[in-house]
Design an enzyme around this catalytic site. Structure first.
Site, PDB file in Angstrom:
ATOM      1  N   ARG A 263       0.844  -1.192   0.000  1.00  0.00           N
ATOM      2  CA  ARG A 263       0.000   0.000   0.000  1.00  0.00           C
ATOM      3  C   ARG A 263       0.882   1.246   0.000  1.00  0.00           C
ATOM      4  O   ARG A 263       2.068   1.185   0.328  1.00  0.00           O
ATOM      5  CB  ARG A 263      -0.918   0.011   1.228  1.00  0.00           C
ATOM      6  N   LYS A 287      -1.236  -2.426   7.918  1.00  0.00           N
ATOM      7  CA  LYS A 287      -2.382  -1.835   8.608  1.00  0.00           C
ATOM      8  C   LYS A 287      -2.569  -2.498   9.971  1.00  0.00           C
ATOM      9  O   LYS A 287      -2.219  -3.650  10.175  1.00  0.00           O
ATOM     10  CB  LYS A 287      -3.653  -2.023   7.768  1.00  0.00           C
ATOM     11  N   HIS A 359      -3.075   2.206  -5.399  1.00  0.00           N
ATOM     12  CA  HIS A 359      -3.775   0.956  -5.081  1.00  0.00           C
ATOM     13  C   HIS A 359      -4.108   0.131  -6.321  1.00  0.00           C
ATOM     14  O   HIS A 359      -4.344  -1.074  -6.215  1.00  0.00           O
ATOM     15  CB  HIS A 359      -5.047   1.262  -4.295  1.00  0.00           C
ATOM     16  N   ARG A 362      -1.813  -2.750  -6.692  1.00  0.00           N
ATOM     17  CA  ARG A 362      -2.105  -3.857  -5.773  1.00  0.00           C
ATOM     18  C   ARG A 362      -3.189  -4.750  -6.365  1.00  0.00           C
ATOM     19  O   ARG A 362      -3.083  -5.983  -6.359  1.00  0.00           O
ATOM     20  CB  ARG A 362      -2.530  -3.280  -4.426  1.00  0.00           C
ATOM     21  N   HIS A 385      -4.196  -9.840   3.849  1.00  0.00           N
ATOM     22  CA  HIS A 385      -5.590  -9.579   4.185  1.00  0.00           C
ATOM     23  C   HIS A 385      -5.950 -10.288   5.489  1.00  0.00           C
ATOM     24  O   HIS A 385      -5.596 -11.446   5.680  1.00  0.00           O
ATOM     25  CB  HIS A 385      -6.514 -10.073   3.075  1.00  0.00           C
ATOM     26  N   TYR A 394     -11.699 -10.708  -5.786  1.00  0.00           N
ATOM     27  CA  TYR A 394     -10.958 -10.985  -7.015  1.00  0.00           C
ATOM     28  C   TYR A 394     -11.518 -12.172  -7.780  1.00  0.00           C
ATOM     29  O   TYR A 394     -11.186 -12.365  -8.953  1.00  0.00           O
ATOM     30  CB  TYR A 394      -9.480 -11.207  -6.691  1.00  0.00           C
TER      31      TYR A 394
END
Length: 414
Positions: A263, A287, A359, A362, A385, A394
């Site tokens: 990111r 994150k 992004h 990504r 994730h 996806y």
């Protein structure tokens, strides 16, 4: 000898200022310019701005000891009426004030007095940091929504916090839920719940109002991920001028984005110490205060090495990627990385996508891996994730796999 020092040795402007009434202070200021490594043009601009300020003060018979931020603003308004104020002028004058304060020539900066509302924000931030474990960057995102809420619901200030009722909260959300997108409305409600939970936790409001904040309906997986083809990603990479230091930096950043799927914030916070060259790994600050070690692909490592050897300015800053213009420090946020990605996309002629920033690389990596046969679980691990639902979006771009799920049409066609 640096470029700044070479310029100062032969600058008539610097000699004039040095021989003036405040020559010793000007020399201290020039030493600070050398320290941050400004370019020749940047150094001339800073000295010129300070010289003009001193001339203006002399014409108004203002003493240097009385100089402060308010007087600087008066000068900038005066200059703005005659010519445009350039982007670096305020920074040059801010650096001049810091030099004068370091030398004890002018008074320290006035301490700002917090209003009751600002005090509430500060205590709310401490609560989110200590009780909820949020980072400073996340806490800042809460404040605009809370500020708007208090201005409308508590116009009298902090004294009305205990008077907020359930109907006030519901009425506010119903009134403003459609001001922005559904995603922004959900973020507003998230901030309100956190703030109302804080008010009850600290006793500022006797009612537990967090539960009465309405939920905003937003369908999961309603949109498709925006992604580029492998050929488009390569076109973006090829558009970098790798003969220049800035081009080598941008190329390395784009390689990290497109090959590792980091990111923007994660790229901005990378440091020299995060790269383990012996192990071929990179430490990523992800994150939620997570830290993850990622394998450093050979082509990504080669791009970073090329930048470190022939592109990265000399600096004591430990951030991996630095600003190309002085002062040579790291990026303050991921917004700069997003702008680098956006500029690269525009340079490659790639336009018209819903999301045109960092992004998209990504998403492109995840989609390319899926087309290459990687499983959703493997993609989720690479992208770090927390939830499988985040990766599951996806699956909507795997057309061939979706064909096997389609029902046969009458007549046998599928």
């Amino acid at each position: 000898m640096t470029i700044t020092q070479e310029y100062l040795e032969r600058s008539r402007l610097f000699r004039r200022l040095k021989n003036g009434a405040h020559g010793q202070l000007v020399e201290l200021y020039a030493a600070r310019l050398v320290e941050v490594g400004l370019s020749r043009i940047g150094t001339w601009r800073c000295l010129n701005v300070v010289g003009n300020l001193l001339d203006w003060m002399a014409s108004h018979r203002a003493r240097l000891a009385n100089l402060d931020e308010r007087m600087v603003e008066r000068y900038l308004r005066h200059q703005g009426a005659k010519q445009s104020i350039q982007l670096g002028d305020r920074a040059a004058l801010k650096r001049w004030l810091l030099t004068l304060r370091t030398a004890g020539t002018i008074a320290p900066a006035a301490v700002s007095v917090n209003t009751p509302q600002e005090q509430i924000f500060a205590e709310f931030g401490d609560y989110l940091r200590s009780e909820r474990g949020l980072t400073a960057r996340t806490i800042v995102h809460h404040l605009p929504a809370i500020r708007r809420f208090l201005c409308e619901v508590c116009p009298a200030g902090a004294t009305d916090l205990g008077k907020i009722k359930q109907e006030d909260v519901i009425r506010y959300v119903e009134c403003h839920a459609q001001d922005w997108s559904s995603r922004s409305a959900k973020a507003m409600c998230w901030s309100l719940r956190a703030f109302l939970r804080y008010l009850h936790h600290t006793g500022l409001n006797p009612h537990a109002l967090a539960g009465c904040v309405p939920s905003i309906r937003q369908w999961k997986f309603a949109s498709l991920p925006t992604y580029l083809s492998a050929a488009q990603v390569q076109r973006v990479l090829d558009g970098c001028d790798r003969a220049s230091p800035t081009g080598r930096r941008d190329y390395a950043i784009l390689m990290v984005l497109s090959k590792l799927g980091l990111r923007a914030d994660e790229v901005a916070t990378l440091t020299l110490d995060d790269v383990d060259w012996r192990a071929g790994e990179m430490l990523v600050r992800a994150k939620g205060r997570q830290r993850a070690r990622m394998p450093l692909a050979p082509d990504v490592g080669a791009a970073v090495v090329a930048y470190l050897r022939d592109g990265r300015p000399k600096s004591s800053c430990r951030e991996l990627f630095l600003r190309s213009l002085a002062p040579h420090v790291g990026f303050c946020s991921g917004g700069a990385i997003t702008m680098i990605a956006k500029t690269a996309l525009e340079r490659a002629g790639i336009r018209g996508y819903a999301h045109q920033g960092a992004h998209i690389f990504r998403h492109s990596l995840a989609t390319e891996l899926l087309h290459s046969g990687a499983t959703l679980s493997e993609i989720g691990q690479l992208l770090r994730h927390k939830s499988h639902d985040t990766t599951r979006i996806y699956a909507k771009v795997d057309i061939e796999a979706l064909r096997t799920l389609s029902l046969p049409w009458p007549g046998g066609a599928q």
